[in-house]
Each structure stands twice: as structure tokens, then as C-alpha cells.
Design a protein around this motif. Sequence first.
Motif, PDB file in Angstrom:
ATOM      1  N   ILE A  22      52.626  84.814   0.656  1.00 47.82           N
ATOM      2  CA  ILE A  22      51.659  83.817   1.122  1.00 47.82           C
ATOM      3  C   ILE A  22      52.085  83.262   2.471  1.00 47.82           C
ATOM      4  CG2 ILE A  22      50.687  81.533   0.646  1.00 47.82           C
ATOM      5  CD1 ILE A  22      50.854  82.263  -2.355  1.00 47.82           C
ATOM      6  N   LYS A  23      53.353  82.931   2.602  1.00 46.41           N
ATOM      7  CA  LYS A  23      53.871  82.421   3.872  1.00 46.41           C
ATOM      8  C   LYS A  23      53.761  83.474   4.975  1.00 46.41           C
ATOM      9  CE  LYS A  23      55.560  78.186   3.268  1.00 46.41           C
ATOM     10  NZ  LYS A  23      55.252  77.043   4.168  1.00 46.41           N
ATOM     11  N   LEU A  24      54.049  84.714   4.607  1.00 47.53           N
ATOM     12  CA  LEU A  24      54.052  85.798   5.590  1.00 47.53           C
ATOM     13  C   LEU A  24      52.658  86.037   6.160  1.00 47.53           C
ATOM     14  CD1 LEU A  24      55.896  87.872   6.913  1.00 47.53           C
ATOM     15  CD2 LEU A  24      55.442  89.401   4.988  1.00 47.53           C
ATOM     16  N   THR A  25      51.645  85.962   5.324  1.00 48.59           N
ATOM     17  CA  THR A  25      50.293  86.259   5.776  1.00 48.59           C
ATOM     18  C   THR A  25      49.751  85.223   6.756  1.00 48.59           C
ATOM     19  OG1 THR A  25      49.368  85.154   3.814  1.00 48.59           O
ATOM     20  CG2 THR A  25      49.706  87.535   3.666  1.00 48.59           C
ATOM     21  N   VAL A  26      50.391  84.055   6.819  1.00 50.48           N
ATOM     22  CA  VAL A  26      49.912  83.018   7.750  1.00 50.48           C
ATOM     23  C   VAL A  26      50.932  82.731   8.848  1.00 50.48           C
ATOM     24  CG1 VAL A  26      48.403  81.935   6.047  1.00 50.48           C
ATOM     25  CG2 VAL A  26      50.777  81.165   6.230  1.00 50.48           C
ATOM     26  N   SER A  27      51.857  83.677   9.072  1.00 50.15           N
ATOM     27  CA  SER A  27      52.932  83.432  10.035  1.00 50.15           C
ATOM     28  C   SER A  27      52.631  83.962  11.436  1.00 50.15           C
ATOM     29  CB  SER A  27      54.241  84.053   9.534  1.00 50.15           C
ATOM     30  OG  SER A  27      54.139  85.457   9.433  1.00 50.15           O
TER      31      SER A  27
END
Length: 209
Positions: A123-128
Motif C-alpha cells: 500500500i505504501k509502495l503504490t503511493v510512493s
Amino acid sequence: MDRKNQTPQGQIAQAVVEFLEVAVSCIVFLKGFYPTRAFERRRYMNVVVQKAVHPQLAGYIHSVTAGLLPFIQKGLVERVIVIFYDKDHIPIEKFVFKLAVSQSYGSNIEQSSLEFALRTFLIKLTVSEPLTKPLPSDSSWEIAAYFRSLPADGVKDKEEDAQMWIPTDTKMWMQPPQITPIKSMGCDPLKMQLYLEQPSPAEAKDPAP
């Protein structure tokens, strides 16, 4: 793969390898390195991700991450890094997965808890994307792994696994990198950090001799 008859370390390693395959695919998509048609929207761990479907791209990501399985299980892998380079093969940006699998953990693994923890990384990666820098048109990339150690001599199967990995010729930055944390988990049986490394602003001002 059925994980019921695996050791706790085997279960963790299998989950991590499957996660890394998806995470690397997401990173390459995020950077816009290939046309979007090389990827397909899929759901993994109840998160919508971009999975590589181009045969050569998907094959490379799968073979590298799957090749890490015995080393992650034995706690030998310290970092798995997706490195983006400029035309001179100097790193522009690194996505770093720093991990440690407890070798003394003997309890049963709660698969749902492990998957929940790994899902938060995705989840964090997809919005980084806002944390990253644009790539030049002549850039390249690769997956690299940093090992704490390699298997001891005399263990034939492990020696063959180790021979799949060759020393990287990645050039080093002259200054300590700028590090941007993305996500971390810090409890046994798996500790993992995901962070972004970029050249220090002073790097361009202090070129290598």
C-alpha cells in the motif's frame, strides 16, 4: 506452494519471495520504465497492484526473486535492491528492502498476520511516486542482493544456488545517500525496512576524481 509442512523460516521465506516479486513489478511500473501494456492490474493480498505480464520482464523478476528463496530462509540475505542507473551506469535511485528472518523462531506462523504486514508495504509502495525522481530516457535497472554470507563450501546444492549470483559492478556514490523511509516492521519472526536511497545533493558538487 503449500506452506503447512514447512519450517517457520521456510514459510516466511516463501511469503517474502512472493511479495518481492509483486513489489519489484510495482516499482518498475511506478518508475514508468516500460509501456503500461507490459503490466496488468491484479489483486494481491487484497491490494490492487501492477503485475508484469511481458514474458521477458516477468521472467526476469520471477527468476531473480525465486532464486533468493534458500538464502532468505537461511537468513543470509541482508538487502534486496532495485537499482536504477543513468547512461554511465551510475545509480540514480535505489529501492531497498532490508530484511532479517529470525533463525531461532520456532512457533507456528500466523499467515494472516504476516500477509497483513506485507500488505501494508504494498500500500505504501503504490503511493510512493512523489518521493522518486524522473528517469532519463537512456536509463537502465536491475535487481541486486546483498548477502551477509554465502553457503559454506562442500554443500553442493547451496553452492549451485550461489553460482546463480555474480558480483555487481554497481558504482558507489562518493557521499552518503539521502534516505527516505517508506515502511518498516520490527518484530520477529520477520524484520523488514523499505526505504529509498538517492544521491546526496552534494554528490554532483563532489565528483569522483
